[in-house]
Design a protein around this motif. Structure first.
Motif, PDB file in Angstrom:
ATOM      1  N   GLU A  72       0.838  -1.202   0.000  1.00  0.00           N
ATOM      2  CA  GLU A  72       0.000   0.000   0.000  1.00  0.00           C
ATOM      3  C   GLU A  72       0.880   1.262   0.000  1.00  0.00           C
ATOM      4  OE1 GLU A  72      -3.429  -0.371   0.629  1.00  0.00           O
ATOM      5  OE2 GLU A  72      -3.962   1.737   0.816  1.00  0.00           O
ATOM      6  N   ASP A  73       1.902   1.257   0.875  1.00  0.00           N
ATOM      7  CA  ASP A  73       2.816   2.408   0.934  1.00  0.00           C
ATOM      8  C   ASP A  73       3.446   2.652  -0.431  1.00  0.00           C
ATOM      9  OD1 ASP A  73       2.412   2.600   3.649  1.00  0.00           O
ATOM     10  OD2 ASP A  73       4.186   1.415   4.172  1.00  0.00           O
ATOM     11  N   LEU A  74       3.882   1.547  -1.048  1.00  0.00           N
ATOM     12  CA  LEU A  74       4.543   1.659  -2.354  1.00  0.00           C
ATOM     13  C   LEU A  74       3.611   2.292  -3.377  1.00  0.00           C
ATOM     14  CD1 LEU A  74       7.237   0.454  -3.783  1.00  0.00           C
ATOM     15  CD2 LEU A  74       6.918   0.007  -1.367  1.00  0.00           C
ATOM     16  N   PHE A  75       2.370   1.819  -3.375  1.00  0.00           N
ATOM     17  CA  PHE A  75       1.443   2.285  -4.398  1.00  0.00           C
ATOM     18  C   PHE A  75       1.023   3.727  -4.155  1.00  0.00           C
ATOM     19  CE2 PHE A  75      -2.734   2.580  -6.496  1.00  0.00           C
ATOM     20  CZ  PHE A  75      -2.298   2.332  -7.785  1.00  0.00           C
ATOM     21  N   HIS A  76       0.737   4.031  -2.921  1.00  0.00           N
ATOM     22  CA  HIS A  76       0.204   5.371  -2.654  1.00  0.00           C
ATOM     23  C   HIS A  76       1.280   6.415  -2.466  1.00  0.00           C
ATOM     24  CE1 HIS A  76      -3.931   4.533  -2.873  1.00  0.00           C
ATOM     25  NE2 HIS A  76      -3.805   3.487  -2.073  1.00  0.00           N
ATOM     26  N   ASP A  77       2.408   6.003  -1.933  1.00  0.00           N
ATOM     27  CA  ASP A  77       3.521   6.936  -1.750  1.00  0.00           C
ATOM     28  C   ASP A  77       3.006   8.283  -1.249  1.00  0.00           C
ATOM     29  OD1 ASP A  77       5.908   8.589  -3.871  1.00  0.00           O
ATOM     30  OD2 ASP A  77       5.982   8.067  -1.763  1.00  0.00           O
ATOM     31  N   THR A  78       2.446   8.227  -0.043  1.00  0.00           N
ATOM     32  CA  THR A  78       1.681   9.366   0.470  1.00  0.00           C
ATOM     33  C   THR A  78       2.459  10.685   0.462  1.00  0.00           C
ATOM     34  OG1 THR A  78       2.315   8.493   2.616  1.00  0.00           O
ATOM     35  CG2 THR A  78       0.045   8.164   1.957  1.00  0.00           C
ATOM     36  N   SER A  79       3.756  10.617   0.697  1.00  0.00           N
ATOM     37  CA  SER A  79       4.501  11.874   0.771  1.00  0.00           C
ATOM     38  C   SER A  79       4.515  12.594  -0.576  1.00  0.00           C
ATOM     39  CB  SER A  79       5.926  11.614   1.225  1.00  0.00           C
ATOM     40  OG  SER A  79       6.605  10.909   0.228  1.00  0.00           O
ATOM     41  N   ARG A  80       4.256  11.850  -1.630  1.00  0.00           N
ATOM     42  CA  ARG A  80       4.271  12.498  -2.943  1.00  0.00           C
ATOM     43  C   ARG A  80       2.866  12.621  -3.532  1.00  0.00           C
ATOM     44  NH1 ARG A  80       9.165  12.739  -5.765  1.00  0.00           N
ATOM     45  NH2 ARG A  80      10.803  12.477  -4.250  1.00  0.00           N
ATOM     46  N   LYS A  81       1.889  12.539  -2.690  1.00  0.00           N
ATOM     47  CA  LYS A  81       0.489  12.710  -3.114  1.00  0.00           C
ATOM     48  C   LYS A  81       0.123  11.776  -4.266  1.00  0.00           C
ATOM     49  CE  LYS A  81      -0.448  17.221  -1.303  1.00  0.00           C
ATOM     50  NZ  LYS A  81       0.649  18.146  -1.276  1.00  0.00           N
ATOM     51  N   CYS A  82       0.295  10.491  -4.008  1.00  0.00           N
ATOM     52  CA  CYS A  82      -0.179   9.480  -4.954  1.00  0.00           C
ATOM     53  C   CYS A  82       0.438   9.565  -6.341  1.00  0.00           C
ATOM     54  CB  CYS A  82      -1.693   9.529  -5.090  1.00  0.00           C
ATOM     55  SG  CYS A  82      -2.501   8.950  -3.643  1.00  0.00           S
ATOM     56  N   VAL A  83       1.725   9.339  -6.417  1.00  0.00           N
ATOM     57  CA  VAL A  83       2.394   9.317  -7.721  1.00  0.00           C
ATOM     58  C   VAL A  83       1.703   8.321  -8.641  1.00  0.00           C
ATOM     59  CG1 VAL A  83       4.519   8.611  -8.891  1.00  0.00           C
ATOM     60  CG2 VAL A  83       4.639  10.072  -6.889  1.00  0.00           C
ATOM     61  N   SER A  84       1.358   7.158  -8.086  1.00  0.00           N
ATOM     62  CA  SER A  84       0.776   6.117  -8.925  1.00  0.00           C
ATOM     63  C   SER A  84      -0.516   6.592  -9.566  1.00  0.00           C
ATOM     64  CB  SER A  84       0.498   4.870  -8.099  1.00  0.00           C
ATOM     65  OG  SER A  84       1.611   4.579  -7.322  1.00  0.00           O
ATOM     66  N   HIS A  85      -1.367   7.223  -8.749  1.00  0.00           N
ATOM     67  CA  HIS A  85      -2.632   7.691  -9.315  1.00  0.00           C
ATOM     68  C   HIS A  85      -2.396   8.761 -10.364  1.00  0.00           C
ATOM     69  CE1 HIS A  85      -4.804   5.367  -6.360  1.00  0.00           C
ATOM     70  NE2 HIS A  85      -5.876   5.607  -7.083  1.00  0.00           N
ATOM     71  N   ARG A  86      -1.397   9.601 -10.119  1.00  0.00           N
ATOM     72  CA  ARG A  86      -1.077  10.639 -11.113  1.00  0.00           C
ATOM     73  C   ARG A  86      -0.605   9.992 -12.403  1.00  0.00           C
ATOM     74  NH1 ARG A  86       2.343  14.244  -7.947  1.00  0.00           N
ATOM     75  NH2 ARG A  86       3.965  13.840  -9.444  1.00  0.00           N
ATOM     76  N   LEU A  87       0.240   8.971 -12.274  1.00  0.00           N
ATOM     77  CA  LEU A  87       0.742   8.279 -13.470  1.00  0.00           C
ATOM     78  C   LEU A  87      -0.406   7.602 -14.206  1.00  0.00           C
ATOM     79  CD1 LEU A  87       4.066   6.654 -12.195  1.00  0.00           C
ATOM     80  CD2 LEU A  87       3.789   8.725 -13.554  1.00  0.00           C
ATOM     81  N   ILE A  88      -1.329   7.013 -13.458  1.00  0.00           N
ATOM     82  CA  ILE A  88      -2.467   6.321 -14.082  1.00  0.00           C
ATOM     83  C   ILE A  88      -3.336   7.336 -14.818  1.00  0.00           C
ATOM     84  CG2 ILE A  88      -4.616   5.098 -13.541  1.00  0.00           C
ATOM     85  CD1 ILE A  88      -2.795   3.783 -11.247  1.00  0.00           C
ATOM     86  N   GLN A  89      -3.573   8.467 -14.198  1.00  0.00           N
ATOM     87  CA  GLN A  89      -4.369   9.513 -14.862  1.00  0.00           C
ATOM     88  C   GLN A  89      -3.663   9.961 -16.143  1.00  0.00           C
ATOM     89  OE1 GLN A  89      -7.590  10.843 -13.788  1.00  0.00           O
ATOM     90  NE2 GLN A  89      -7.377  11.314 -15.963  1.00  0.00           N
ATOM     91  N   LEU A  90      -2.341  10.111 -16.075  1.00  0.00           N
ATOM     92  CA  LEU A  90      -1.585  10.509 -17.274  1.00  0.00           C
ATOM     93  C   LEU A  90      -1.748   9.471 -18.378  1.00  0.00           C
ATOM     94  CD1 LEU A  90       1.765  11.858 -15.750  1.00  0.00           C
ATOM     95  CD2 LEU A  90       0.130  13.148 -17.128  1.00  0.00           C
ATOM     96  N   ALA A  91      -1.676   8.172 -18.002  1.00  0.00           N
ATOM     97  CA  ALA A  91      -1.818   7.102 -19.003  1.00  0.00           C
ATOM     98  C   ALA A  91      -3.208   7.168 -19.631  1.00  0.00           C
ATOM     99  CB  ALA A  91      -1.590   5.745 -18.356  1.00  0.00           C
ATOM    100  N   ILE A  92      -4.216   7.394 -18.807  1.00  0.00           N
ATOM    101  CA  ILE A  92      -5.592   7.468 -19.318  1.00  0.00           C
ATOM    102  C   ILE A  92      -5.752   8.693 -20.227  1.00  0.00           C
ATOM    103  CG2 ILE A  92      -8.004   7.868 -18.594  1.00  0.00           C
ATOM    104  CD1 ILE A  92      -7.346   5.993 -16.213  1.00  0.00           C
ATOM    105  N   ASP A  93      -5.007   9.750 -19.909  1.00  0.00           N
ATOM    106  CA  ASP A  93      -5.068  10.959 -20.735  1.00  0.00           C
ATOM    107  C   ASP A  93      -4.263  10.818 -22.031  1.00  0.00           C
ATOM    108  OD1 ASP A  93      -6.636  12.073 -18.820  1.00  0.00           O
ATOM    109  OD2 ASP A  93      -5.055  13.299 -17.913  1.00  0.00           O
ATOM    110  N   GLY A  94      -3.622   9.664 -22.218  1.00  0.00           N
ATOM    111  CA  GLY A  94      -2.963   9.420 -23.501  1.00  0.00           C
ATOM    112  C   GLY A  94      -1.446   9.552 -23.485  1.00  0.00           C
TER     113      GLY A  94
END
Ligand SMILES: Nc1ncnc2c1ncn2[C@@H]1O[C@H](COP(=O)(O)OP(=O)(O)OP(=O)(O)O)[C@@H](O)[C@H]1O
Length: 192
Positions: free
Chosen positions: A52-74
């Motif tokens: 969970e820590d790896l995925f959320h990386d809380t100190s960086r405000k969810c890098v994974s989610h940001r990367l996923i959003q970027l992928a979805i945005d093309g």
């Protein structure tokens, strides 16, 4: 990023010494025959860090989610695990066999489908880069590179998935093909 994995039972039984130590959020020391050496990273996860820590990386405000959003945005997004055999690449990326501790890939599938709820069905293909050769993991033919060496996946077999579970099932199917080809090349490791 750098992740330190816990000492395994076998290593502990053999009396193996811990040679990597996290100093702070960004640095580790490694004991070498010529004394300790320090290495810097954007972030260091200790052996206690959870999936969970790896995925959320809380100190960086969810890098994974940001990367996923970027992928979805093309945008093209790459998450790359590097390390010697047994260092924890598969555990970090995929998780354990029973999926009690899912890794980045299944968590990313869930996050992707959470974001894309409105437009559910998505197509996927999976290629393996092995010894500089691209293998389509849903079919038997190899992928290709153009004259400039850029990878293109034209003609790659695509599969449809309408949920994170379906996508993960396809991922496992493709992984099984990857293992078969790795075994036929007599390679014991999973080369993620
Ligand atoms: N953070 C961790 N916590 C608990 N167990 C871990 C962790 N990282 C790795 N392991 C365990 O260590 C063992 C080796 O890890 P893993 O198979 O992920 O290595 P790998 O780098 O993918 O190796 P290879 O390149 O040989 O495929 C596995 O049994 C895995 O479950």
């Amino acid at each position: 990023f750098c992740r330190i994995r816990p000492v395994s039972r076998a290593e502990a039984a053999q009396g193996g010494a811990i040679v990597v130590e996290k100093i702070d959020e960004y640095s580790v020391t490694v004991e070498t025959p010529r004394g300790p050496r320090e290495f810097q990273f954007d972030k260091v996860f200790s052996a206690e860090a959870s999936q969970e820590d790896l995925f959320h990386d809380t100190s960086r405000k969810c890098v994974s989610h940001r990367l996923i959003q970027l992928a979805i945005d093309g945008y093209n997004v790459c998450v790359f695990a590097y390390g010697q055999t047994g260092s924890g690449k598969t555990f970090t990326m995929v998780g354990d066999k029973e999926q009690k501790n899912p890794g980045i890939i299944p968590r990313a599938f869930n996050a992707m489908f959470d974001i894309m709820r409105k437009n559910n069905s998505k197509f996927t293909y999976m290629l393996e880069l092995y010894n500089d050769r691209l293998q389509d993991l849903f079919a038997s033919q190899a992928g290709e590179r153009n004259r400039k060496g850029v990878v293109f996946a034209q003609g790659a077999e695509t599969k449809e998935a309408s949920s994170a579970q379906e996508l993960y099932a396809l991922f496992q199917q493709a992984c099984a093909n990857r293992h078969i080809s790795a075994t036929s090349e007599q390679t014991p490791s999973t080369s993620l």
